[in-house]
Design a protein around this motif. Sequence first.
Motif, PDB file in Angstrom:
ATOM      1  N   PRO A   1      10.503   1.694  13.024  1.00  0.00           N
ATOM      2  CA  PRO A   1      10.732   1.837  11.584  1.00  0.00           C
ATOM      3  C   PRO A   1      10.741   3.302  11.164  1.00  0.00           C
ATOM      4  O   PRO A   1      10.183   4.177  11.838  1.00  0.00           O
ATOM      5  N   ASP A   2      11.366   3.576  10.016  1.00  0.00           N
ATOM      6  CA  ASP A   2      11.508   4.953   9.552  1.00  0.00           C
ATOM      7  C   ASP A   2      10.402   5.363   8.601  1.00  0.00           C
ATOM      8  O   ASP A   2      10.529   6.349   7.889  1.00  0.00           O
ATOM      9  N   HIS A   3       9.308   4.598   8.582  1.00  0.00           N
ATOM     10  CA  HIS A   3       8.231   4.910   7.649  1.00  0.00           C
ATOM     11  C   HIS A   3       6.881   4.585   8.271  1.00  0.00           C
ATOM     12  O   HIS A   3       6.791   3.844   9.246  1.00  0.00           O
TER      13      HIS A   3
ATOM     14  N   HIS B   1       0.851  -1.183   0.000  1.00  0.00           N
ATOM     15  CA  HIS B   1       0.000   0.000   0.000  1.00  0.00           C
ATOM     16  C   HIS B   1       0.894   1.243   0.000  1.00  0.00           C
ATOM     17  O   HIS B   1       2.092   1.152  -0.237  1.00  0.00           O
ATOM     18  N   THR B   2       0.327   2.382   0.251  1.00  0.00           N
ATOM     19  CA  THR B   2       1.131   3.595   0.276  1.00  0.00           C
ATOM     20  C   THR B   2       2.122   3.561   1.430  1.00  0.00           C
ATOM     21  O   THR B   2       1.834   3.027   2.508  1.00  0.00           O
ATOM     22  N   VAL B   3       3.309   4.090   1.203  1.00  0.00           N
ATOM     23  CA  VAL B   3       4.339   4.218   2.236  1.00  0.00           C
ATOM     24  C   VAL B   3       4.715   5.684   2.343  1.00  0.00           C
ATOM     25  O   VAL B   3       4.952   6.347   1.330  1.00  0.00           O
ATOM     26  N   ASN B   4       4.716   6.225   3.565  1.00  0.00           N
ATOM     27  CA  ASN B   4       5.110   7.615   3.749  1.00  0.00           C
ATOM     28  C   ASN B   4       6.327   7.701   4.655  1.00  0.00           C
ATOM     29  O   ASN B   4       6.513   6.881   5.552  1.00  0.00           O
ATOM     30  N   GLN B   5       7.159   8.688   4.391  1.00  0.00           N
ATOM     31  CA  GLN B   5       8.409   8.861   5.136  1.00  0.00           C
ATOM     32  C   GLN B   5       8.296   9.913   6.229  1.00  0.00           C
ATOM     33  O   GLN B   5       9.266  10.178   6.936  1.00  0.00           O
ATOM     34  N   GLY B   6       7.127  10.522   6.379  1.00  0.00           N
ATOM     35  CA  GLY B   6       6.954  11.547   7.401  1.00  0.00           C
ATOM     36  C   GLY B   6       5.642  12.270   7.217  1.00  0.00           C
ATOM     37  O   GLY B   6       4.722  11.766   6.569  1.00  0.00           O
ATOM     38  N   LEU B   7       5.576  13.465   7.743  1.00  0.00           N
ATOM     39  CA  LEU B   7       4.355  14.267   7.690  1.00  0.00           C
ATOM     40  C   LEU B   7       4.648  15.643   7.127  1.00  0.00           C
ATOM     41  O   LEU B   7       5.749  16.185   7.298  1.00  0.00           O
TER      42      LEU B   7
ATOM     43  N   LEU C   1       8.245  17.027   7.780  1.00  0.00           N
ATOM     44  CA  LEU C   1       8.870  16.421   8.948  1.00  0.00           C
ATOM     45  C   LEU C   1       9.049  14.925   8.736  1.00  0.00           C
ATOM     46  O   LEU C   1       8.073  14.191   8.580  1.00  0.00           O
ATOM     47  N   PRO C   2      10.286  14.442   8.721  1.00  0.00           N
ATOM     48  CA  PRO C   2      10.491  12.992   8.613  1.00  0.00           C
ATOM     49  C   PRO C   2      10.073  12.310   9.909  1.00  0.00           C
ATOM     50  O   PRO C   2      10.090  12.921  10.988  1.00  0.00           O
ATOM     51  N   TRP C   3       9.666  11.035   9.822  1.00  0.00           N
ATOM     52  CA  TRP C   3       9.401  10.298  11.047  1.00  0.00           C
ATOM     53  C   TRP C   3      10.666  10.299  11.891  1.00  0.00           C
ATOM     54  O   TRP C   3      11.770  10.113  11.362  1.00  0.00           O
ATOM     55  N   PRO C   4      10.543  10.506  13.206  1.00  0.00           N
ATOM     56  CA  PRO C   4      11.720  10.791  14.035  1.00  0.00           C
ATOM     57  C   PRO C   4      12.628   9.618  14.323  1.00  0.00           C
ATOM     58  O   PRO C   4      13.697   9.791  14.887  1.00  0.00           O
TER      59      PRO C   4
END
Length: 368
Positions: free
Chosen positions: A96-98, A71-77, A88-91
């Motif tokens: 996990p980093d996503h 499905h969709t993968v996001n790296q932050g907000l 803002l990247p996931w901290p």
Amino acid sequence: MPTTPTRTDVLVVGAGPAGSAAAAWAARAGRDVVLADAATFPRDKTCGDGLTPRAIAELDRLDLGDWVRTHTVNQGLRAHGFGQTLHLPWPGGTLPDHGSAVPRTELDAGIRETALKAGATGVEGSKAVDATLEGGRVRSVTFRRGDGSTHEIACERLVVADGVRSGLGKVLGYGWIFPLGGGQVNVGVGTLATTRRPADVAVKPLMRRYTDERRADFGLTGEQRMPTSALLPMGGAVSNVAGPNWALVGDAAACVNPLNGEGIDYGLETGRLVALHLDDDLATVWPALLRDHYGEAFSIARRLAGVFTVPRTLAALGPVGMRSDWLMTLALRWMGNLVTDEDRDRAARVWRWAGRRSVAVDARPPFT
């Protein structure tokens, strides 16, 4: 039609993420499990559909990580507010980093199917309406089918995962947009609430306004589906979460982050944790475990939620925070409780320190 079981070792009521995770882990441990739900799957649920790195970690444990990443993968907000836009990247930390976003029609059905493949027996279209107790122990649960008929399932252990049990008061609005892939997005607004400062807000007009304001930024086109809404208990704001052979998990135990309304990750976690303690005296073990895992984070989050509902507080602090990527990334990590026991960095230590001191002065700590 398969015969509905009349007896089981572990009966799980509610096949959302918390209940299905509990059923999956219990079945993998070799237990006889029945997973019952009032709905027929696939079914939808009012939700933002977003999955934080904390939720991704639990789905990885369930061997669903590769499926989620289709499905969709996001790296932050991307945060909008007070005339500013921040990416803002996931901290990070040990999580996990996503993140991701999966419609609840797919997510809940997928986790439930994992439980069934592990050996749990599924019962659909049966709403739990009563329970028989002896000396505080649940002996059986009565279910009502859609045609009005009833049936009973006896059990040695009961996991209650049937969702929201209480509501909240005062309001502070915020909004989200989670891309779902395939040209669809989940758009919503949330209201941070405390019973201490009740206020009146029309949520659906607020959502229409928020969607209109963000339409150009996100290229939103097409028609909006009929909006739905739900109330969430938060921050362990319940008591009596367990008895000798039964326990509440997920939303039913108010395992919802008071600062962002996130509950899927806690549902998955509590489902896994309760399966490890089914042979214990849950009346003693389960409240203590919830306090140990979430008490500090929920306590400080509830305190901050109370601060943010004070008029003009957010208006004063928001512009300051939105001028700094570092501050907002730190706020994202703290407000999302993206801190694990394994994290040893300074931000994690500060969060745990604040939580310990918050619990120490709570008149009513979480889960008491």
